[in-house]
Design an enzyme around this catalytic site. Structure first.
Site, PDB file in Angstrom:
ATOM      1  N   GLU A 278       1.269  -1.050  -0.005  1.00 51.06           N
ATOM      2  CA  GLU A 278      -0.186   0.364  -0.048  1.00 51.06           C
ATOM      3  C   GLU A 278       0.570   1.498  -0.184  1.00 51.06           C
ATOM      4  OE1 GLU A 278      -2.854   2.665   2.805  1.00 51.06           O
ATOM      5  OE2 GLU A 278      -2.564   0.794   3.671  1.00 51.06           O
TER       6      GLU A 278
ATOM      7  N   ASP B 135      -1.065  -0.574   5.903  1.00 49.34           N
ATOM      8  CA  ASP B 135      -0.855  -0.559   7.307  1.00 49.34           C
ATOM      9  C   ASP B 135      -2.245  -1.110   8.408  1.00 49.34           C
ATOM     10  OD1 ASP B 135       1.001   1.588   6.058  1.00 49.34           O
ATOM     11  OD2 ASP B 135      -1.076   3.254   6.504  1.00 49.34           O
TER      12      ASP B 135
ATOM     13  N   ASP C 207      -4.565  -0.370   9.993  1.00 45.27           N
ATOM     14  CA  ASP C 207      -5.333   0.382  10.293  1.00 45.27           C
ATOM     15  C   ASP C 207      -6.730   0.486   9.802  1.00 45.27           C
ATOM     16  OD1 ASP C 207      -5.316   1.393   7.803  1.00 45.27           O
ATOM     17  OD2 ASP C 207      -3.997   3.537   8.658  1.00 45.27           O
TER      18      ASP C 207
ATOM     19  N   ASP D 131      -7.913   1.596   7.113  1.00 42.03           N
ATOM     20  CA  ASP D 131      -8.241   2.021   5.486  1.00 42.03           C
ATOM     21  C   ASP D 131      -7.033   0.923   4.982  1.00 42.03           C
ATOM     22  OD1 ASP D 131      -9.172   4.245   4.798  1.00 42.03           O
ATOM     23  OD2 ASP D 131      -7.673   6.164   5.740  1.00 42.03           O
TER      24      ASP D 131
END
Length: 695
Positions: free
Chosen positions: A472, A545, A547, A549
């Site tokens: 990402e 990541d 998180d 997202d």
């Protein structure tokens, strides 16, 4: 005597005394898989289907409208009906009662002649006798002629039990016995049997979900038939009752999971054919004889807005999951009907061609045929083999579907136009996908240097060892380049969130740059053209990541791979990386103690914090990683990329119920229908701990 310096083998004698003759049902016990396919759960369920289908055949002939099935706590299965009941009089050639003939003689039953059944799935006359041979105990009761008749068997041998269950003392030799009286008009059969655990594998278990699915399916195929199921194996008994009067039209609606493009169409027709079969003459010789057969075709189908196809086929209500001549005829007829209908329109451009897959896209169909003595390929009846059926079904489908596609009726014309446009669109998308596939093969990609410029490939060509990290963002890509082992680890960055392919067409997916790059780099094609052995890497790893997202990106990637590269997922070659969430830096680490400690979840962080505090270990303020880009190359390598230290989560799915659940989950969470997804999110909101929200 020696041959090439070796002594002659002992025991080379081969005389008639060495031949083994298996009598009666011994052959079934010796080679059970020949009759029921296997001795695992599949074979155990097949035995139950054999008994149930005998009852269904009675209902199909117009005798009886209720069947009950019970899975008992003692491991037995009970199947009851209120049909005509198995004959109890003496069969003249064997001198045995009809009940004993049915349960002890292979290739014996009422489905060979023309007098008892017109169309039935039980053609080989081995169903009940095979189940009996593979049961440690089988009890049968028949209500007929104003009396109840009973008989018991132990591994196919008639006799009597002095008690309940298969372990009760057994005395061989008992015959059919009258055990009570009933009303003159009351008829029916009750069978209860215990599968023989000497035959079946220890982990073979009866599947309640499979039984429910089969019973529901049968209730659609035999309108008006009620099937009552009970599972008494658990402390709380479970009961399901199925009865549908709408037939296969209702079944088609039940199977369809997308918005309709057309109403349910019913294609029906009857035709005849002549079949040459060997028959016994008066002298006992087999003589080829021409027999006139009647074929009844009944098909329900509809097209929906989706892209997956579901076609289920049946012969005399027996499911044929691997198709056969009736499905071949159905597919041939649909192709011909569309080809003729599109000739007079401007939808199809010169050079365009419609093939079967274009028509099947978004189709839900139920194909049923009924005929006397169908030819199945094997006792498990998964494939119909009667050759003339192909031609006759194709003829009916071409005629009936052609009338719909060329209809001028106000209700049918817009639907016909919509489905033809859908088929033409599928054809064009298929052509584009084929061209795309040809550029994806690894050899062509390497020779033409057509791989994306942003791919940082590895040097190794060993598929067992090579890994593709889908990373990402560009910032994480820079760190990953320094952290990777370029010998066997390749990197492909993606920019943000890729297309949700569950809601998009194949054409839209192929136009999306990120999706196209991933498919191109994997190098094995997509969808129906995917070839697992062509994949360029042994592992595909999502690295995003830690998180929300990142979770969304991993979900979108999982959707892409599940829908268009599913064999890679089923092979267990798709993973997600697990980057750390926190880092502890010890102020004065002891000798041999790591200076940096990492935790991968909030719970692990709290435990490590408490542990260090209790032990009096001093450390700097713990660092919370907000993304992969916050780690330096050494940290990323140590925690996330180095095979010696990293943790990977495998994304996989198995055939059967788990595959169906995965498909339903992807459709609910990523599909077009918003209402189920909203309901899922709202329900989950109540379970969320508000204190955990980092806001």
């Amino acid at each position: 005597m020696t041959i090439k310096g070796k002594p002659a083998a002992e025991g080379r004698d081969y005389e008639a005394r060495h031949l083994l003759v298996l009598e009666g049902l011994e052959a079934v016990r010796k080679r059970p898989a020949m009759y029921i396919g296997s001795t695992d759960t599949r074979g155990l369920m097949h035995c139950m289907w054999e008994i149930i289908d005998n009852c269904v055949d009675e209902a199909l002939g117009g005798f009886g409208d209720r069947i009950t099935v019970a899975l008992n706590a003692d491991g037995s299965i009970a199947v009851d009906d209120v049909a005509r009941g198995i004959p109890v009089d003496i069969e003249p050639r064997t001198g045995l009662s009809g009940v004993e003939v049915v349960f002890t003689k292979l290739h014996a039953g009422g489905k060979f002649g023309a007098g008892s059944y017109n169309a039935t799935g039980g053609l080989h006359g081995v169903g009940a006798s095979v189940v009996n041979a593979l049961s440690s105990r089988l009890d049968v009761e028949v209500d007929r002629n104003g009396a109840t008749w009973a008989m018991s068997f132990r591994r196919g041998v008639p006799g009597s039990f002095a008690g309940d269950g298969p372990d009760a003392p057994f005395t061989p030799g008992a015959a059919l016995t009258k055990v009570g009286r009933v009303a003159r008009g009351r008829t029916g059969t009750r069978v209860r049997y215990w599968p023989d655990r000497q035959i079946f594998l220890p982990d073979a278990q009866l599947s309640w979900s499979s039984l429910v699915a089969r019973a529901r399916q049968t209730s659609f195929l035999v309108p008006g038939l009620e099937l009552a199921l009970t599972d008494q194996r658990a402390s709380e008994h479970v009961t399901e009752v199925f009865k549908h009067d709408g037939g296969i039209s209702e079944f088609c609606d039940f199977l369809a999971g997308d918005a309709p493009v057309t109403d349910v169409l019913r294609l029906q027709g009857t035709d005849t054919f002549t079949e040459t079969v060997p028959m016994l003459d008066a002298d006992g010789a087999m003589t080829p004889t021409d027999v006139d057969r009647t074929l009844e075709v009944d098909i329900a189908l509809r097209w929906g807005a989706g892209y997956d196809s579901t076609v289920q086929s049946f012969v005399n209500i027996i499911a044929t999951p691997k198709g056969g001549t009736h499905v071949q005829g159905f597919e041939r007829g649909t192709v011909r009907a569309f080809a003729k209908a599109l000739e007079g329109t401007r939808l199809l451009k010169a050079g365009d061609e419609i093939v079967k897959d274009d028509i099947l896209e978004g189709m839900t169909g139920v194909v049923t045929v009924r005929l006397a003595e169908p030819q199945f390929e094997g006792q498990t009846k998964e494939v119909l083999g009667t050759p003339p059926v192909t031609r006759l079904v194709a003829k009916v489908v071409e005629r009936e579907l052609g009338e719909f596609l060329t209809s001028n009726r106000a209700a049918q014309r817009p639907q016909a136009r919509a489905v033809m446009e859908k088929v033409v669109s599928a054809s064009r998308t298929r052509v584009a996908a084929r061209a795309h596939k040809e550029n994806q093969r690894r050899k062509n990609a390497l020779e033409s240097s057509s791989l994306p410029a942003k791919l940082a490939d590895c040097r190794s060509t060993d598929n067992e060892r090579s890994e593709l990290f889908i990373v990402e963002g560009d910032s994480a890509m820079g760190t990953a380049k320094l952290a990777r082992n370029s010998e066997f680890q390749a990197l492909l960055p993606i920019r943000g969130k890729i297309l949700n392919v569950q809601r998009a067409s194949v054409g839209d997916m192929l136009k999306n740059a990120e999706c196209a790059s991933i498919i191109q780099v994997v190098g094995a094609g997509s969808g129906r053209t995917f070839e697992l052995e062509q994949a360029r890497y042994g592992k595909v790893i999502f690295m995003a990541d830690a998180d929300s997202d990142g979770a969304h990106i991993r979900t979108l990637l999982a959707t892409l791979f599940f829908k268009y590269m599913r064999p890679l997922v089923e092979a267990g070659r798709v993973f997600t990386a697990v980057p750390p969430l926190h880092r502890f830096e010890l102020s004065s680490p002891r000798k041999g103690q790591d200076k940096y400690l990492y935790t991968y979840s909030e719970a692990e962080y709290q435990r490590k914090l408490a542990e260090l505090t209790k032990r009096g270990v001093s450390f700097k303020e713990p660092q919370r990683y907000k993304g992969l880009g916050e780690m330096d190359a050494d940290q990323l390598k140590e925690t996330t990329m180095d095979p010696r230290h990293r943790t990977l989560r495998r994304i996989t799915v198995e055939e059967g119920e788990s595959l169906e659940l995965a498909m339903a989950t992807f459709e609910k969470l990523m599909g077009n229908d918003v209402a189920p997804r909203k309901e899922f999110i709202v329900a989950g909101a109540y379970a969320l701990d508000a204190e955990r929200i980092d806001a």
